[in-house]
Design a protein around this motif. Structure first.
Motif, mmCIF file in Angstrom:
data_model
loop_
_atom_site.group_PDB
_atom_site.id
_atom_site.type_symbol
_atom_site.label_atom_id
_atom_site.label_comp_id
_atom_site.label_asym_id
_atom_site.label_seq_id
_atom_site.Cartn_x
_atom_site.Cartn_y
_atom_site.Cartn_z
ATOM 1 N N PRO A 1 0.809 -1.380 -0.040
ATOM 2 C CA PRO A 1 -0.225 0.183 0.136
ATOM 3 C C PRO A 1 0.934 1.474 0.040
ATOM 4 C CG PRO A 1 -1.265 -1.406 1.186
ATOM 5 C CD PRO A 1 0.433 -2.372 0.756
ATOM 6 N N ALA A 2 0.125 1.907 -0.807
ATOM 7 C CA ALA A 2 0.815 3.911 -0.686
ATOM 8 C C ALA A 2 0.128 3.847 0.353
ATOM 9 C CB ALA A 2 1.172 4.442 -1.798
ATOM 10 N N HIS A 3 -0.693 4.206 0.336
ATOM 11 C CA HIS A 3 -1.643 5.083 1.498
ATOM 12 C C HIS A 3 -2.985 4.627 2.408
ATOM 13 C CE1 HIS A 3 -2.797 8.661 3.380
ATOM 14 N NE2 HIS A 3 -3.749 8.612 2.811
ATOM 15 N N TYR B 1 -7.598 -0.937 -4.224
ATOM 16 C CA TYR B 1 -7.826 -0.499 -2.686
ATOM 17 C C TYR B 1 -8.508 -1.802 -1.557
ATOM 18 C CZ TYR B 1 -8.773 4.058 -4.850
ATOM 19 O OH TYR B 1 -8.696 5.492 -4.726
ATOM 20 N N ARG B 2 -8.123 -1.967 -0.482
ATOM 21 C CA ARG B 2 -8.620 -2.570 0.447
ATOM 22 C C ARG B 2 -9.249 -1.986 1.885
ATOM 23 N NH1 ARG B 2 -6.400 -7.864 0.389
ATOM 24 N NH2 ARG B 2 -6.262 -8.222 2.224
ATOM 25 N N ILE B 3 -10.837 -2.756 1.478
ATOM 26 C CA ILE B 3 -10.697 -2.016 2.455
ATOM 27 C C ILE B 3 -11.734 -3.077 3.611
ATOM 28 C CG2 ILE B 3 -13.328 -1.028 3.258
ATOM 29 C CD1 ILE B 3 -13.968 0.191 1.215
ATOM 30 N N GLY B 4 -10.726 -2.790 5.109
ATOM 31 C CA GLY B 4 -10.824 -3.794 6.057
ATOM 32 C C GLY B 4 -11.715 -3.148 7.104
ATOM 33 N N SER B 5 -12.794 -3.811 7.635
ATOM 34 C CA SER B 5 -13.217 -3.804 9.636
ATOM 35 C C SER B 5 -12.637 -4.923 10.080
ATOM 36 C CB SER B 5 -14.380 -3.390 9.052
ATOM 37 O OG SER B 5 -15.037 -3.109 10.442
ATOM 38 N N ASN B 6 -11.487 -4.645 11.152
ATOM 39 C CA ASN B 6 -10.916 -5.194 11.855
ATOM 40 C C ASN B 6 -10.078 -6.080 11.207
ATOM 41 O OD1 ASN B 6 -12.337 -4.020 14.724
ATOM 42 N ND2 ASN B 6 -14.120 -5.228 14.229
ATOM 43 N N ASP B 7 -11.396 -7.733 11.360
ATOM 44 C CA ASP B 7 -9.519 -8.295 10.941
ATOM 45 C C ASP B 7 -10.348 -9.068 9.578
ATOM 46 O OD1 ASP B 7 -11.301 -10.503 11.651
ATOM 47 O OD2 ASP B 7 -10.680 -11.005 13.568
ATOM 48 N N ARG B 8 -11.354 -8.287 8.930
ATOM 49 C CA ARG B 8 -12.417 -9.413 8.449
ATOM 50 C C ARG B 8 -12.165 -8.580 6.706
ATOM 51 N NH1 ARG B 8 -18.044 -7.118 7.699
ATOM 52 N NH2 ARG B 8 -17.981 -6.003 9.544
ATOM 53 N N LEU B 9 -12.412 -8.794 5.735
ATOM 54 C CA LEU B 9 -12.361 -7.742 3.889
ATOM 55 C C LEU B 9 -13.795 -7.657 4.013
ATOM 56 C CD1 LEU B 9 -10.160 -6.661 2.293
ATOM 57 C CD2 LEU B 9 -10.602 -9.297 0.693
ATOM 58 N N THR C 1 -10.847 0.565 7.031
ATOM 59 C CA THR C 1 -9.385 1.072 7.356
ATOM 60 C C THR C 1 -9.234 0.616 5.722
ATOM 61 O OG1 THR C 1 -8.010 0.231 8.958
ATOM 62 C CG2 THR C 1 -6.849 0.724 7.542
ATOM 63 N N VAL C 2 -9.052 1.552 4.768
ATOM 64 C CA VAL C 2 -8.686 1.895 2.952
ATOM 65 C C VAL C 2 -7.922 1.667 2.988
ATOM 66 C CG1 VAL C 2 -9.578 2.368 1.398
ATOM 67 C CG2 VAL C 2 -11.037 2.832 2.908
ATOM 68 N N GLU C 3 -7.055 0.830 2.069
ATOM 69 C CA GLU C 3 -5.532 0.574 1.866
ATOM 70 C C GLU C 3 -5.920 1.128 0.430
ATOM 71 O OE1 GLU C 3 -4.215 -3.174 2.794
ATOM 72 O OE2 GLU C 3 -3.013 -2.290 5.289
ATOM 73 N N LEU C 4 -5.123 2.166 -0.413
ATOM 74 C CA LEU C 4 -4.714 2.138 -1.751
ATOM 75 C C LEU C 4 -3.207 1.375 -2.084
ATOM 76 C CD1 LEU C 4 -5.488 5.816 -3.326
ATOM 77 C CD2 LEU C 4 -3.283 4.764 -3.573
ATOM 78 N N ALA C 5 -3.087 0.988 -3.250
ATOM 79 C CA ALA C 5 -1.684 0.452 -4.028
ATOM 80 C C ALA C 5 -1.981 1.107 -5.480
ATOM 81 C CB ALA C 5 -1.569 -0.917 -3.672
ATOM 82 N N VAL C 6 -0.629 1.330 -6.263
ATOM 83 C CA VAL C 6 -0.412 1.020 -6.929
ATOM 84 C C VAL C 6 -0.779 0.555 -8.218
ATOM 85 C CG1 VAL C 6 0.965 3.054 -9.187
ATOM 86 C CG2 VAL C 6 0.701 4.567 -6.663
ATOM 87 N N GLU C 7 -1.629 -0.161 -8.933
ATOM 88 C CA GLU C 7 -1.024 -1.857 -9.587
ATOM 89 C C GLU C 7 0.063 -1.276 -10.975
ATOM 90 O OE1 GLU C 7 -4.522 -3.655 -11.129
ATOM 91 O OE2 GLU C 7 -4.547 -4.712 -8.789
ATOM 92 N N GLU C 8 -0.657 0.467 -11.579
ATOM 93 C CA GLU C 8 0.025 -0.172 -13.418
ATOM 94 C C GLU C 8 -0.102 0.794 -13.227
ATOM 95 O OE1 GLU C 8 -0.911 -2.640 -17.469
ATOM 96 O OE2 GLU C 8 -2.223 -2.199 -15.628
#
Length: 141
Positions: free
Chosen positions: A4-6, A95-103, A78-85
């Protein structure tokens, strides 16, 4: 998803949810956009970065999301952002959005750097934007 970049954190509120108490799907897309713009604050914010690059905006060209589990009022996200291409005139973000320990959701955006051309608004080359973002990552890493 690459490193993740952010990441951005928020809490789902009553106003984010539909009558069933589950987050209304456009709000999930809004959290992706908010994470992107929160990331841009590392570079002075959207307007400052566009001014630096001679652009009118960094806009969405395509967006998609997969909803994997319900998001309910009070869930800490928690929203994670990554540069993919990187492409010549578009960048694909994951983007991945997680809540506690679940996606709970996955998303993708394709964004372009828009500039005024002789015939109107156009997607500009991303070389300068890529340089700014990658130089920042090198300094932070």
């Amino acid at each position: 998803m690459s490193r993740p970049a952010h990441s951005f954190s928020t809490r789902a509120s009553f106003g984010d949810c539909d009558p069933a108490g589950i987050a209304f799907y456009p709000n999930i897309l809004g959290w992706l956009d908010r994470t992107f713009h929160d990331w841009l604050w590392e570079f002075g914010g959207h307007a400052a970065l566009c001014a630096r690059l001679g652009a009118r905006g960094i806009g969405v060209m395509e967006v998609s999301a997969r909803f994997l589990a319900p998001i309910r009022e009070g869930d800490r996200l928690t929203v994670e952002l990554a540069v993919e291409e990187w492409k010549e005139r578009a960048v694909r973000l994951a983007y991945r959005i997680g809540s506690n320990d679940r996606l709970v959701a996955l998303g993708h955006e394709t964004r372009g750097l828009f500039a005024q051309g002789p015939d109107g608004m156009m997607a500009a080359r991303l070389d300068a934007l890529r340089d700014v973002l990658e130089d920042h990552e090198k300094q932070a890493g």
